[in-house]
Structures are given as C-alpha cells and as structure tokens.
Design an enzyme around this catalytic site. Structure first.
Site, PDB file in Angstrom:
ATOM      1  N   LYS A  53      38.615  46.369  67.521  1.00 30.94           N
ATOM      2  CA  LYS A  53      37.791  45.820  68.600  1.00 30.94           C
ATOM      3  C   LYS A  53      37.065  46.949  69.332  1.00 30.94           C
ATOM      4  O   LYS A  53      35.909  46.806  69.742  1.00 30.94           O
ATOM      5  CB  LYS A  53      38.675  45.039  69.587  1.00 30.94           C
ATOM      6  CG  LYS A  53      39.262  43.762  69.001  1.00 30.94           C
ATOM      7  CD  LYS A  53      40.416  43.201  69.842  1.00 30.94           C
ATOM      8  CE  LYS A  53      41.092  42.020  69.148  1.00 30.94           C
ATOM      9  NZ  LYS A  53      42.296  41.533  69.861  1.00 30.94           N
ATOM     10  N   GLN A  97      46.364  42.551  74.651  1.00 34.94           N
ATOM     11  CA  GLN A  97      46.716  42.261  73.252  1.00 34.94           C
ATOM     12  C   GLN A  97      48.107  41.642  73.182  1.00 34.94           C
ATOM     13  O   GLN A  97      49.056  42.137  73.786  1.00 34.94           O
ATOM     14  CB  GLN A  97      46.647  43.567  72.432  1.00 34.94           C
ATOM     15  CG  GLN A  97      46.841  43.375  70.939  1.00 34.94           C
ATOM     16  CD  GLN A  97      45.732  42.569  70.276  1.00 34.94           C
ATOM     17  OE1 GLN A  97      44.594  42.541  70.735  1.00 34.94           O
ATOM     18  NE2 GLN A  97      46.050  41.897  69.193  1.00 34.94           N
ATOM     19  N   ASP A 120      39.390  36.313  76.064  1.00 32.35           N
ATOM     20  CA  ASP A 120      40.189  35.680  75.012  1.00 32.35           C
ATOM     21  C   ASP A 120      40.130  34.155  75.103  1.00 32.35           C
ATOM     22  O   ASP A 120      40.466  33.464  74.140  1.00 32.35           O
ATOM     23  CB  ASP A 120      41.672  36.080  75.167  1.00 32.35           C
ATOM     24  CG  ASP A 120      42.089  37.176  74.209  1.00 32.35           C
ATOM     25  OD1 ASP A 120      41.545  37.232  73.099  1.00 32.35           O
ATOM     26  OD2 ASP A 120      42.983  37.960  74.589  1.00 32.35           O
TER      27      ASP A 120
HETATM   28  N1  GUN Z   1      46.970  38.884  68.990  1.00 31.54           N
HETATM   29  C1  GUN Z   1      46.576  38.281  67.851  1.00 31.54           C
HETATM   30  N2  GUN Z   1      45.385  37.693  68.023  1.00 31.54           N
HETATM   31  C2  GUN Z   1      45.014  37.920  69.297  1.00 31.54           C
HETATM   32  C3  GUN Z   1      43.856  37.582  70.062  1.00 31.54           C
HETATM   33  O1  GUN Z   1      42.922  36.906  69.611  1.00 31.54           O
HETATM   34  N3  GUN Z   1      43.848  38.035  71.336  1.00 31.54           N
HETATM   35  C4  GUN Z   1      44.862  38.732  71.873  1.00 31.54           C
HETATM   36  N4  GUN Z   1      44.771  39.113  73.145  1.00 31.54           N
HETATM   37  N5  GUN Z   1      45.952  39.077  71.196  1.00 31.54           N
HETATM   38  C5  GUN Z   1      46.003  38.658  69.906  1.00 31.54           C
END
Ligand code: GUN
Length: 298
Positions: A53, A97, A120
């Site tokens: 990301k 995350q 998110d």
């Molecule tokens: N862990 C796995 N997928 C995601 C996501 O889309 N966002 C976040 N914050 N954590 C994740």
C-alpha cells in the site's frame, strides 16, 4: 473451452490512471492526499500488505506514512494515537492494519477512527451508510470486486450473484453493495456459509460466483455452472517444494479445473488483490477531495 482471465492488474492500472488526474488536480489546489497506516507487530502478511500500500501510494503521489508499533503495544496507547491522527490535518485517511495482537480489541480501535478518515470503510457508521445505499467510503475489497465485474463487461445487474463467505470485510459488505438499486449493482444476491446445506446446489445457480471463504481450493469445478463468471477473493499460502520460498499463493478456487468450465475467472495472484490496494487509494483521494470541497464551501 478456456475461460477469459479477468486481470485485476490491468483494471487496477486503468483506475490508477484516472486517479493520477484527480491527484494532479488536488495538487494544483495545494492539497496532497495523505494516508497514515498503523501496523502493530510483525505478522508477515501484514508487513507485506502495508508495504504494498505504501509503494502504491508513493507511485501515485499520495503522501503515506507507516507507524509501526511493537507486538506488545497496549490498546490504550493505540487508541490515544488514533485520537491524534483524527485531528492531524496532514492525513485524509487512517488505516489500521488487521489483524491486531490479541490484547487489542479490534472493534474498539475501528470505532475510534473518525468515520470521515476511515478509508477501510470498516467503521459502523460507514457500514450502516453502505447498507442504506448512502455510502461514504466503501470497503476496498468488495468495492474492488464490483469494479472488476463492471470493467470486465460482467455487470452484476439482474444477475444471480452467489457469495461464498460471510465475513465483515468481504462477504457481508459485497452483498450489501451488490443488492442496492443502483447502476453496477441491482443483483439477486445469495450468501453461502459454513451453515449452508448442500452448497454446490446453490453455487451451481450462480451467474456470478464469488469465493471468499479463506480456504485453499474449496470451490471445485462441480460447484460451478458452465459459463459462470468466477471471482476468487481467496489468498492462501500453501506449501510448494518447487518454489524458492517453499510456498505459493492460491485462491479459494480450483483454478485449473474451473477455467475449463467458467466463462471468465480472476487469477490469484493478479485478480482481486491489486484491486483492493487501488480502491484504498480511491478512498484516500476521495477523502481529500471531500475535505477540500468542504473547506471551500464552509
Ligand atoms: N487485513 C487484511 N485485509 C485488510 C484490509 O483491507 N484492511 C485492513 N485494515 N486490514 C486488513
């Protein structure tokens, strides 16, 4: 017959191209979209997702920062930091995350994020808005699946979409998005889950089948109708002695067998994965655009 491959990599790139223009426009008005990511601990999947990301942000000209906390961090310390980040004008988006270490309650953390910065789309306010058809931020993976369908010429409108998996991050929100009376949605949606009896009899009715169960290759060819479109959201690492790392990624679908039966299918990797990251960038840019508009008119 061999199915057409729906390339998330190339569809994601075309969305990023559109984003570059929006980012240039923001920059011409003195705004650089900013994303802050919080990672707690060293879970290898999380390390890899966050760095992906961060790389995509840099490539698009989005300012991103990653805050790394040790595995043993307490919930209070994390919540205090989120309060600060909510107020920090440099960041339009905040992403924590997941999963978090067990001493931290994920729901309390998600609830602490300002819904206007919740890129998110996990905050209950944003989940509720999505459900009633007034979305603020859509969650990245299900929004990415919708875009994959639309942009590959497989609009879900009027189709029977069967989703295998009822997670809060994928299955449930995807159902909420695709059932709306809107362009790019308006589907008949069925959700299958671990309590479903005779899942194959239901998945065989799907025009569009979405696999989001999180188990390697549980969707087999006999579960797929001839000519269906198959979207594989699964990311599973399985042992593979022929690889240098000793493992490889597979989805939730038995890709090799299903590709002989489906009309179109997403590969793993290179399908839904690149879309998830790109939709996060879309949300971050949207957050910056909304704030700029509010400042100009407020
Ligand atoms: N862990 C796995 N997928 C995601 C996501 O889309 N966002 C976040 N914050 N954590 C994740």
């Amino acid at each position: 017959m061999s199915a057409e491959l729906i390339s998330g990599t190339s569809i994601a790139e075309s969305i990023r191209q559109e984003l570059r223009e929006r980012i240039a426009n923001l920059k011409s008005k003195g705004v650089t979209p900013g994303l802050v990511m919080v990672r707690v601990g060293e879970d290898p999947a999380s390390v890899s997702y966050v760095s992906g990301k961060s790389k995509t942000s840099a490539e698009l000209g989005i300012r991103s920062e990653t805050l790394v906390y040790p595995e043993g961090t307490g919930e209070g310390e994390l919540l205090a930091r989120i309060v600060e980040l909510n107020r920090d004008p440099r960041y339009h988006g905040i992403l924590v995350q997941l999963p978090l270490p067990k001493q931290i309650n994920e729901d309390r953390v998600i609830n602490a994020i300002d819904p206007h910065k919740d890129v998110d789309g996990f905050h209950p306010v944003n989940v509720g808005r999505m459900l009633i058809g007034e979305p603020y931020f859509l969650p990245c993976t299900p929004h990415g699946v919708q875009q994959l369908l639309m942009r590959s010429g497989n609009s879900p409108e009027g189709r029977h979409v069967v989703i295998c998996g009822r997670s809060n991050r994928v299955g449930k929100p995807l159902a909420a998005i695709l059932m709306q009376k809107k362009r790019g949605a308006n589907a008949t949606v069925t959700i299958c889950h671990t309590g479903t009896r005779d899942m194959p009899s239901i998945t065989r009715q799907a025009d569009i089948l979405v696999a989001a169960m999180g188990s390697p290759r549980v969707i087999t060819a006999d579960m797929v109708r001839e000519g269906a479109v198959v979207i594989d959201v699964g990311v599973n690492r399985i042992p593979d002695a022929s690889k240098k790392t000793g493992t490889r990624l597979v989805g939730d679908c038995d890709f090799e067998a299903i590709k002989e039966k489906a009309r179109a299918i997403t590969p793993v990797p290179g399908g839904v994965g690149p879309m998830t990251v790109t939709m996060l960038m879309v949300n971050t840019v949207r957050a910056a655009e909304i704030r700029l508009a509010a400042q100009r008119h407020g």
